[in-house]
Design an enzyme around this catalytic site. Structure first.
Site, PDB file in Angstrom:
ATOM      1  N   ASP A  25       1.509  -4.071  -1.690  1.00 47.48           N
ATOM      2  CA  ASP A  25       0.487  -4.767  -2.487  1.00 47.48           C
ATOM      3  C   ASP A  25      -0.906  -4.525  -1.916  1.00 47.48           C
ATOM      4  OD1 ASP A  25       1.259  -6.255  -0.277  1.00 47.48           O
ATOM      5  OD2 ASP A  25       1.298  -8.188  -1.308  1.00 47.48           O
ATOM      6  N   TYR A  77      15.994   3.648  -8.179  1.00 48.96           N
ATOM      7  CA  TYR A  77      16.204   4.551  -9.319  1.00 48.96           C
ATOM      8  C   TYR A  77      17.671   4.960  -9.457  1.00 48.96           C
ATOM      9  CZ  TYR A  77      11.395   5.612 -10.768  1.00 48.96           C
ATOM     10  OH  TYR A  77      10.134   5.567 -11.292  1.00 48.96           O
ATOM     11  N   LYS A 107       7.507  -2.976   1.741  1.00 45.35           N
ATOM     12  CA  LYS A 107       7.436  -4.414   1.439  1.00 45.35           C
ATOM     13  C   LYS A 107       8.366  -5.119   2.426  1.00 45.35           C
ATOM     14  CE  LYS A 107       6.000  -7.893  -1.079  1.00 45.35           C
ATOM     15  NZ  LYS A 107       4.586  -8.364  -1.044  1.00 45.35           N
ATOM     16  N   ASP A 151       6.262   5.989  -7.289  1.00 45.98           N
ATOM     17  CA  ASP A 151       5.995   6.198  -8.713  1.00 45.98           C
ATOM     18  C   ASP A 151       4.705   5.478  -9.099  1.00 45.98           C
ATOM     19  OD1 ASP A 151       6.502   6.886 -11.453  1.00 45.98           O
ATOM     20  OD2 ASP A 151       7.167   4.816 -11.752  1.00 45.98           O
TER      21      ASP A 151
END
Ligand code: IPM
Ligand code: MN
Length: 361
Positions: free
Chosen positions: A223, A141, A191, A247
């Site tokens: 995931d 971000y 991840k 988010d």
């Protein structure tokens, strides 16, 4: 002594839900011996229209001089075509950064009265009670490099994902501390099979975990976490993760509970200063029609009361009042089941019902 609260109603349904939340905050605060003074300021599209920028320095200063900030929502189609750097959302990102609000707490729990409002089967959602702890002032971000280059046919764009060790460490500590208040379990979502940034997160979270031997830690790929959240949401207690994953997963967690219109959040700085806001957005399609669900905003004031003023009883009073109103069968449009024929209540009426419950208690 009066406690100053800055109100940032923002855009869309923001002003309607914030007004109901303010009234409930006043009523519950009174019972706890708290008296508030409100200072209302513009943010997002409303501020763009009035001042040409989504967030002014004066507003940041006003927040700094207050005990807490209560925000509605920002954004809307009117400003959708603007470049990312001057859009309403920039105001929200700007205030998070300026006030150092790095720890975003997004609890998602299923209220008994709403078990059937979820798109998931009741036996899957019943008893879900989890907390997403999202890092809020770093990651992709805010990372460098960022921006766009080139002309049509040759266009490129880049957003760097950056995290420093201290940013990971402080959010991990918040997660472990929260777990101690709950069921002593933290799931770190990452991840790390692809991203260097995530590998650093795994290392640092493990190091912090050593200080919390009483809290169990699991690492979960993002995931597979997305999948497990709908398959077996009850397995989660505290989820800690970076800005972007947080988010996405917090919206997913919210939908388990039936509606995004129910979920409150707190964004906290070191030392505990906080901004409180519903997780939902500005919902421009229903803005100004008095049909929005104010409960997420109202529940955000419960988080404000307990975090900023340690007024646990007043916070509980708000939560109990909301549960009672729902148990009595009142529903805003977003909480209706598909095909359900029940009369709905509007934003103002829903606020009044919660107030009546608060006053009865
Ligand atoms: C949220 C929102 C914001 C975010 C947007 C409006 C910038 O989606 O608070 O989750 O992405 O953080
Ligand atoms: Mn979001």
């Amino acid at each position: 002594m009066t406690e100053r609260i800055v109100l940032l109603p923002g855009d869309g349904i923001g002003p309607e839900v914030t007004e109901q939340a303010r009234l409930c905050l006043v009523a519950a605060g009174k019972q706890a011996g708290l008296e508030f003074e409100f200072q209302e300021e513009l943010i997002g599209g409303a501020s763009i229209d009035a001042h040409g920028t989504p967030l002014r320095d004066e507003v940041i200063e006003a927040c700094r001089g207050s005990r807490a900030v209560l925000l509605g929502a920002v954004g809307g189609p009117k400003w959708d075509d603007m470049p990312v750097d001057v859009r309403p959302e920039r105001g929200l990102l700007g205030i998070r950064k300026a006030l150092g609000l790095f720890a975003n707490l997004r609890p998602a729990s299923v209220l008994p009265a709403l078990v059937n409002a979820s798109a998931l089967r009741p036996e899957i959602v019943e008893g879900v009670d989890l907390l997403v702890v999202r890092e809020l002032t770093g990651g992709i971000y805010f990372g460098e490099p960022r921006g766009r280059q080139g002309e049509k046919g040759n266009r490129t764009a880049v957003n760097g994902m950056f995290y420093a060790e201290h940013e990971i460490e402080r959010i991990a500590r918040v997660a472990f501390e929260q777990a101690r208040l709950r069921r002593n379990h933290v799931t770190h979502v990452h991840k790390a099979n692809v991203l260097d940034v995530s590998q650093l997160w795994v290392e640092v979270v493990d190091e912090v975990a050593a200080d919390y031997p009483d809290v169990e830690l699991a690492h979960q790929l993002v995931d597979s976490c997305a999948m497990l959240l709908v398959q077996e949401p009850k397995r989660f207690d505290v989820i800690v993760t970076g800005n972007l994953f947080g988010d996405i997963l917090s919206d997913e967690a919210a939908m388990i509970t039936g509606s995004l219109g129910m979920l409150p959040s707190a964004s906290l700085a070191t030392g505990g200063f906080g901004l409180f806001e519903p997780v939902h957005g500005s919902a421009p399609d229903i803005a100004g029609k008095d049909v929005a669900n104010p409960l997420a905003a109202i529940l955000s004031t419960a988080m404000l009361l307990e975090t900023t003023f340690e007024a646990k009883d007043a916070a509980a009073a708000i939560r109990d009042a909301v549960s009672a109103v729902l148990a009595a069968g009142h529903r805003s449009g977003d909480l209706l089941l598909p095909g359900e024929l029940r009369e709905t209540v509007g934003c103002r009426r829903m606020g009044e019902l919660v107030l009546e419950e608060l006053e009865r208690a």
